[in-house]
Enzyme design. Structure first.
Site, PDB file in Angstrom:
ATOM      1  N   ASP A 108     -10.014   1.660   6.263  1.00  0.00           N
ATOM      2  CA  ASP A 108      -9.999   1.439   4.813  1.00  0.00           C
ATOM      3  C   ASP A 108     -11.084   2.262   4.120  1.00  0.00           C
ATOM      4  OD1 ASP A 108      -7.903  -0.379   4.814  1.00  0.00           O
ATOM      5  OD2 ASP A 108      -9.002  -1.921   3.692  1.00  0.00           O
ATOM      6  N   GLU A 154       0.843  -1.200   0.000  1.00  0.00           N
ATOM      7  CA  GLU A 154       0.000   0.000   0.000  1.00  0.00           C
ATOM      8  C   GLU A 154       0.881   1.253   0.000  1.00  0.00           C
ATOM      9  OE1 GLU A 154      -3.412   0.937   3.089  1.00  0.00           O
ATOM     10  OE2 GLU A 154      -1.433   1.331   3.955  1.00  0.00           O
TER      11      GLU A 154
END
Length: 388
Positions: A263, A70
């Site tokens: 998220d 990420e």
């Protein structure tokens, strides 16, 4: 989905919402530069980027003390937007050296978590990294040109990675990162559910132009599938999306991730950038209005985990600065909405985060700073800059 605004893909013009909302060009550009410096410079309180030797660098998840695909893929996207080939190449070199998997069921993907010394914590991938790697590599190819030597032959690396994402498991072990039937991205390759914040239709539109020819129709269909999926994954009244969701859009709470938490914050930012690049719709404007309305009466220090219907938990948000950033970035989809300016102003007046949880917040912060200043751009292949 009927478009209500033109996107920069067609106009080659990027909105500078800060300027539209009254900030001066000089202070905006200074702020973008300063934000980059705080993340990639020497300030130990705010930095998340660290160099190793002559040719390696990584972004550290300062809360978990690991290096994640990420963050590495985000760092590459930030570097190509800021025209820092030196840093882009260091990050990509570290990624290929330590994260790329050449054998086993996930060969061709990247291990999602490593220790700062390069040791793998996991041999599994997380698709949000792969999709960001691929587009960052295409942009690097288009902005700087491909290198002659691996792994700096950027566009070839991007096409190879996207081929794996779609075709892994055909005639052998492995799993694709997208469900090939419904065209939806998976949470991880071996499961059949999704994460709404992974859905980047604006990326897939570009993959449909630049990926291997045989996969271009797939990516075009994936863009449409993701836009439709977000409509059913986001709550019809609050606009909130869960962290994990089934393919029918309902929250997957089997492990406690069926709520609006870390998220989920990225959904608003993704909708904002999709509107900026490919044009907004009535749905995207309304969706952002709903999210911004939900948070309009809440103070950042009291942000919580929420059920997607808005019911709060006792648990506080771990990343309130990140949520401020993504809600502001969402304003790109609802520029004329009742809360758009207030969210941009709140973000402008919020400093970069310090402390051990700063990594995720500050990644979202720099993306919002780039997007809201008109600096989160599509980099086209040479010769396509003027094509519509």
């Amino acid at each position: 989905m009927k478009k209500t605004t033109e996107g920069a893909f067609y106009t080659r013009e990027y909105r500078n919402l800060f300027k539209e909302f009254g900030y001066s060009e000089a202070e905006i550009q200074e702020r973008v530069k300063d934000t980059w410096e705080q993340l990639f410079g020497d300030n130990p309180e705010t930095k998340i980027y660290y160099e190793v030797g002559d040719d390696l660098g990584y972004l550290l998840d300062t809360g978990n003390l690991d290096v994640r695909t990420e963050g590495m893929s985000y760092g590459m996207m930030m570097a190509v937007q800021m025209d820092r080939k030196d840093i882009f190449d260091r990050i990509w070199n570290w990624t290929m050296k330590n994260m790329y998997m050449t054998e086993g069921v996930h060969a061709g993907y990247f291990a999602w978590s490593c220790q700062p010394d390069g040791t793998k914590n996991s041999w599994g991938p997380a698709p949000d990294g792969e999709e960001y790697f691929a587009l960052a590599l295409f942009f690097a190819s288009h902005r700087w040109g491909d290198g002659d030597e691996q792994p700096f032959n950027y566009s070839e690396q991007a096409r190879k990675l996207l081929h794996t994402c779609v075709h892994n498991g055909e005639g052998g072990p492995g799993h694709p990162m997208w469900n090939r039937d419904n065209k939806l991205i998976k949470f991880i390759p071996e499961v059949e559910f999704s994460d709404p914040s992974y859905h980047l239709p604006h990326f897939y539109e570009l993959f449909s132009l630049w990926a291997n020819e045989e996969d271009r129709v797939f990516w075009k269909e994936a863009a449409e599938a993701s836009r439709e999926y977000l409509k059913i994954a986001c709550h019809p009244e609050t606009g909130l999306a869960p962290e994990y969701a089934y393919y029918d859009g309902t929250p997957n709470d089997e492990k406690g991730y069926g709520h609006f938490f870390s998220d989920s914050y990225r959904v608003a930012a993704n909708i904002g950038l999709d509107a900026e690049w490919f044009g907004g719709s009535e749905w995207s404007a309304e969706e952002i209005n709903k999210i911004q309305a939900f948070f309009a009466d809440k103070e950042p220090e009291d942000y919580r985990r929420y059920k997607i219907d808005g019911e709060p938990f006792e648990e506080k948000s771990l990343h309130p600065v990140g949520l401020i950033a993504t809600n502001a970035m969402g304003s790109l989809a609802s520029v004329d909405g009742p809360y758009a300016k207030a969210n941009v102003d709140l973000f402008w007046n919020t400093p970069v985060r310090t402390g051990n949880r700063r990594y995720y917040d500050n990644c979202l912060y720099l993306f919002a700073m780039l997007a809201l200043s008109g600096n989160f751009k599509i980099w086209f292949p040479e010769g396509q800059e003027e094509e519509h």
